[in-house]
Design a protein around this motif. Structure first.
Motif, PDB file in Angstrom:
ATOM      1  N   GLU A  64       0.821  -1.216   0.000  1.00 37.95           N
ATOM      2  CA  GLU A  64       0.000   0.000   0.000  1.00 37.95           C
ATOM      3  C   GLU A  64       0.858   1.270   0.000  1.00 37.95           C
ATOM      4  N   GLU A  65       1.953   1.220   0.761  1.00 35.85           N
ATOM      5  CA  GLU A  65       2.816   2.412   0.888  1.00 35.85           C
ATOM      6  C   GLU A  65       3.485   2.760  -0.437  1.00 35.85           C
ATOM      7  N   SER A  66       3.681   1.734  -1.266  1.00 38.22           N
ATOM      8  CA  SER A  66       4.291   1.953  -2.570  1.00 38.22           C
ATOM      9  C   SER A  66       3.312   2.727  -3.474  1.00 38.22           C
ATOM     10  N   ILE A  67       2.044   2.361  -3.388  1.00 35.15           N
ATOM     11  CA  ILE A  67       1.021   3.092  -4.158  1.00 35.15           C
ATOM     12  C   ILE A  67       0.927   4.525  -3.623  1.00 35.15           C
ATOM     13  N   ARG A  68       0.982   4.640  -2.295  1.00 38.19           N
ATOM     14  CA  ARG A  68       0.886   5.978  -1.686  1.00 38.19           C
ATOM     15  C   ARG A  68       2.041   6.876  -2.146  1.00 38.19           C
ATOM     16  N   ALA A  69       3.233   6.312  -2.234  1.00 32.18           N
ATOM     17  CA  ALA A  69       4.394   7.110  -2.650  1.00 32.18           C
ATOM     18  C   ALA A  69       4.194   7.648  -4.067  1.00 32.18           C
ATOM     19  N   ALA A  70       3.552   6.834  -4.915  1.00 36.97           N
ATOM     20  CA  ALA A  70       3.313   7.274  -6.305  1.00 36.97           C
ATOM     21  C   ALA A  70       2.222   8.343  -6.380  1.00 36.97           C
ATOM     22  N   VAL A  71       1.316   8.337  -5.398  1.00 36.02           N
ATOM     23  CA  VAL A  71       0.162   9.254  -5.430  1.00 36.02           C
ATOM     24  C   VAL A  71       0.453  10.558  -4.684  1.00 36.02           C
ATOM     25  N   LYS A  72       1.278  10.468  -3.668  1.00 39.10           N
ATOM     26  CA  LYS A  72       1.545  11.619  -2.773  1.00 39.10           C
ATOM     27  C   LYS A  72       1.980  12.862  -3.547  1.00 39.10           C
ATOM     28  N   GLY A  73       1.352  13.993  -3.219  1.00 36.65           N
ATOM     29  CA  GLY A  73       1.749  15.265  -3.816  1.00 36.65           C
ATOM     30  C   GLY A  73       1.154  15.503  -5.196  1.00 36.65           C
ATOM     31  N   CYS A  74       0.344  14.554  -5.693  1.00 31.27           N
ATOM     32  CA  CYS A  74      -0.224  14.704  -7.042  1.00 31.27           C
ATOM     33  C   CYS A  74      -1.603  15.372  -6.968  1.00 31.27           C
ATOM     34  N   CYS A  75      -1.875  16.227  -7.968  1.00 33.81           N
ATOM     35  CA  CYS A  75      -3.237  16.744  -8.056  1.00 33.81           C
ATOM     36  C   CYS A  75      -4.029  15.892  -9.054  1.00 33.81           C
ATOM     37  N   VAL A  76      -3.306  15.160  -9.894  1.00 31.69           N
ATOM     38  CA  VAL A  76      -3.960  14.355 -10.929  1.00 31.69           C
ATOM     39  C   VAL A  76      -3.373  12.945 -10.924  1.00 31.69           C
ATOM     40  N   VAL A  77      -4.243  11.929 -10.968  1.00 31.14           N
ATOM     41  CA  VAL A  77      -3.776  10.544 -11.068  1.00 31.14           C
ATOM     42  C   VAL A  77      -4.552   9.843 -12.175  1.00 31.14           C
ATOM     43  N   ILE A  78      -3.826   9.085 -13.000  1.00 31.88           N
ATOM     44  CA  ILE A  78      -4.469   8.320 -14.082  1.00 31.88           C
ATOM     45  C   ILE A  78      -4.132   6.851 -13.891  1.00 31.88           C
ATOM     46  N   ASN A  79      -5.117   5.997 -14.029  1.00 33.06           N
ATOM     47  CA  ASN A  79      -4.842   4.562 -13.986  1.00 33.06           C
ATOM     48  C   ASN A  79      -5.036   3.954 -15.370  1.00 33.06           C
ATOM     49  N   ALA A  80      -3.934   3.565 -16.001  1.00 29.28           N
ATOM     50  CA  ALA A  80      -4.001   2.942 -17.333  1.00 29.28           C
ATOM     51  C   ALA A  80      -3.384   1.548 -17.284  1.00 29.28           C
ATOM     52  N   THR A  81      -3.484   0.882 -16.122  1.00 25.60           N
ATOM     53  CA  THR A  81      -2.983  -0.496 -16.045  1.00 25.60           C
ATOM     54  C   THR A  81      -4.031  -1.435 -16.640  1.00 25.60           C
ATOM     55  N   GLY A  82      -3.590  -2.557 -17.138  1.00 29.35           N
ATOM     56  CA  GLY A  82      -4.543  -3.530 -17.679  1.00 29.35           C
ATOM     57  C   GLY A  82      -3.812  -4.708 -18.290  1.00 29.35           C
ATOM     58  N   ILE A  83      -4.519  -5.818 -18.412  1.00 29.74           N
ATOM     59  CA  ILE A  83      -3.957  -7.008 -19.074  1.00 29.74           C
ATOM     60  C   ILE A  83      -5.019  -7.598 -20.006  1.00 29.74           C
ATOM     61  N   LEU A  84      -4.551  -8.366 -20.987  1.00 27.15           N
ATOM     62  CA  LEU A  84      -5.486  -8.996 -21.927  1.00 27.15           C
ATOM     63  C   LEU A  84      -5.718 -10.458 -21.589  1.00 27.15           C
ATOM     64  N   PHE A  85      -4.763 -11.039 -20.878  1.00 32.47           N
ATOM     65  CA  PHE A  85      -4.903 -12.443 -20.463  1.00 32.47           C
ATOM     66  C   PHE A  85      -4.215 -12.624 -19.122  1.00 32.47           C
ATOM     67  N   GLU A  86      -4.643 -13.632 -18.367  1.00 34.80           N
ATOM     68  CA  GLU A  86      -4.087 -13.852 -17.035  1.00 34.80           C
ATOM     69  C   GLU A  86      -2.774 -14.628 -17.139  1.00 34.80           C
ATOM     70  N   LYS A  87      -1.872 -14.323 -16.244  1.00 39.02           N
ATOM     71  CA  LYS A  87      -0.559 -14.980 -16.274  1.00 39.02           C
ATOM     72  C   LYS A  87      -0.035 -15.019 -14.844  1.00 39.02           C
ATOM     73  N   GLY A  88       0.068 -16.209 -14.272  1.00 40.80           N
ATOM     74  CA  GLY A  88       0.567 -16.331 -12.899  1.00 40.80           C
ATOM     75  C   GLY A  88      -0.269 -15.516 -11.931  1.00 40.80           C
ATOM     76  N   LYS A  89       0.418 -14.643 -11.159  1.00 38.93           N
ATOM     77  CA  LYS A  89      -0.286 -13.839 -10.145  1.00 38.93           C
ATOM     78  C   LYS A  89      -1.026 -12.646 -10.758  1.00 38.93           C
ATOM     79  N   SER A  90      -0.761 -12.369 -12.046  1.00 38.42           N
ATOM     80  CA  SER A  90      -1.459 -11.260 -12.716  1.00 38.42           C
ATOM     81  C   SER A  90      -2.833 -11.722 -13.178  1.00 38.42           C
ATOM     82  N   THR A  91      -3.768 -11.738 -12.253  1.00 36.33           N
ATOM     83  CA  THR A  91      -5.133 -12.162 -12.610  1.00 36.33           C
ATOM     84  C   THR A  91      -5.965 -10.935 -12.969  1.00 36.33           C
ATOM     85  N   PHE A  92      -7.075 -11.175 -13.686  1.00 43.71           N
ATOM     86  CA  PHE A  92      -7.977 -10.061 -14.016  1.00 43.71           C
ATOM     87  C   PHE A  92      -8.471  -9.393 -12.736  1.00 43.71           C
ATOM     88  N   ALA A  93      -8.830 -10.217 -11.740  1.00 43.87           N
ATOM     89  CA  ALA A  93      -9.387  -9.661 -10.497  1.00 43.87           C
ATOM     90  C   ALA A  93      -8.373  -8.724  -9.839  1.00 43.87           C
TER      91      ALA A  93
END
Ligand SMILES: NC(=O)c1ccc[n+]([C@@H]2O[C@H](COP(=O)([O-])OP(=O)(O)OC[C@H]3O[C@@H](n4cnc5c(N)ncnc54)[C@H](OP(=O)(O)O)[C@@H]3O)[C@@H](O)[C@H]2O)c1
Length: 333
Positions: A64-93
């Protein structure tokens, strides 16, 4: 960099859409954190800004703290993460639901002014795991950050896309391409640069008045609606390739998809590499639903934008597949 620069963070800023967004934010004068699991992937973006304007930011999504470090001090945040297929721990959920929810929650806690979340067209109706995880991701984002702006693009095109490039590459080696479900599924391909422009509108439009983008969902499609079969034909017109199109019923395609993705997994386990399956059973399920802007939806015009025609962009990067390369059809001087 002077301190008065606004700071933005782009999760998935190393991706096809994310890199365009980073470039546009930098051109608009933002300082940009590129939140990525692998900071080296963002190094190429640094010359798109002045020294220190674009900064890779290591993000370990399980922390969680890693996400916070990326967000801290920002007025704008964009989330453009995504995958087309599942692979190991990278699940759609995880990638489409849990990560967006965690980013949105952190944005609310850190008093971020604007949060833009990239979803996908048709996810409310489609029954694939991909679509359901995206739809749930939207709900969780809105719960945590009710003023978020959600953008739902149709399939993205542009130099480096995963759609036309993949099929044109595949067509170099095979005499026929599959038409899943008869190739009748409808798409409204949208230029990646136009979606990046839409993100910029979402982060710059005034927060008062009728154009306030906060708390709104925009469906983003290009100027044309085409079936899968027609997309192949557009592609062939640019590449000069002549291939048979073979109709495959959904049921059979699903079986083949399961075999192909299973085989890819085995190759991955044996070689330690992770080959990209061309078609998964879940993608076949997604293809049962059209990916077009729904009647009455907010779209480009409400953001003051006009989407670009495929004809203006496709030849610029698909002509390399022509016999003899991009100058193959030019008469020698
Ligand atoms: N491309 C399309 O046709 C299309 C159509 C509709 C909607 N969309 C949506 O638009 C957004 C951007 O798509 P895109 O084509 O730009 O995707 P992309 O090129 O595949 O990039 C996605 C980004 O997600 C991050 N990512 C991948 N796996 C992850 C994981 N397991 N955990 C955390 N982050 C992960 C990667 O960042 P790092 O590796 O740097 O961490 C990558 O840069 C996505 O939400 C996608 O679903 C795309």
């Amino acid at each position: 960099m002077p301190d008065q620069y606004k700071v933005a963070s782009v999760f998935g800023g190393t991706g096809f859409l994310g890199t365009q967004v980073v470039r546009e934010l930098a051109a608009a004068g933002f300082r940009v954190k590129v939140a990525t699991r692998v900071p080296e992937r963002a190094y190429d973006l640094k010359p798109c800004g002045v020294v220190g304007q674009i900064v890779p930011c290591a993000c370990h999504y399980s922390d969680e703290e890693s996400i916070r470090a990326a967000v801290k001090g920002c007025c704008v945040v964009i989330n453009a993460t995504g995958i087309l297929f599942e692979k190991g721990k990278s699940t759609f959920a995880k990638v489409h639901t849990d990560i967006p929810a965690a980013i949105a929650k952190t944005c609310a806690e850190e008093n971020v002014e604007r949060f833009v979340h990239i979803s996908a067209l048709g996810v409310e109706e489609a029954q694939s795991k991909y679509a359901r995880s995206k739809a749930e991701g939207e709900d969780r984002v809105m719960e945590a950050f009710p003023h978020a702006t959600i953008l739902r693009p149709s399939v993205l095109f542009g130099p480096g896309d995963d759609f036309f490039n993949m099929f044109a590459e595949f067509a170099r080696f095979v005499p026929a391409l599959p038409l899943v479900g008869g190739g009748k599924t409808k798409f409204q391909p949208v230029f990646v640069g136009d979606v990046a422009d839409a993100v910029m509108k979402a982060v710059t439009l005034p927060l008062s008045g009728e154009n306030n983008p906060q708390g709104r969902v925009y469906e983003l499609g290009g100027p044309e609606v085409l079936s899968f079969k027609e997309l192949y034909e557009r592609m062939f017109a640019c590449t000069g390739q002549k291939r048979y199109l073979v109709s495959i019923p959904f049921g059979m395609a699903k079986m083949k998809g399961a075999i192909i993705s299973g085989a890819s997994k085995c190759v991955g386990i044996i070689t330690g590499l992770t080959p990209r399956p061309m078609l998964t059973a879940d993608q076949v399920e997604t293809l049962k639903t059209d990916s077009v802007v729904s009647e009455g939806a907010l779209s480009f015009s409400e953001l003051g934008l006009k989407p670009t025609a495929m004809a203006a962009i496709l030849p610029s990067y698909l002509s390399r597949f022509r016999k003899g390369g991009r100058f193959g059809d030019k008469k020698s001087a």
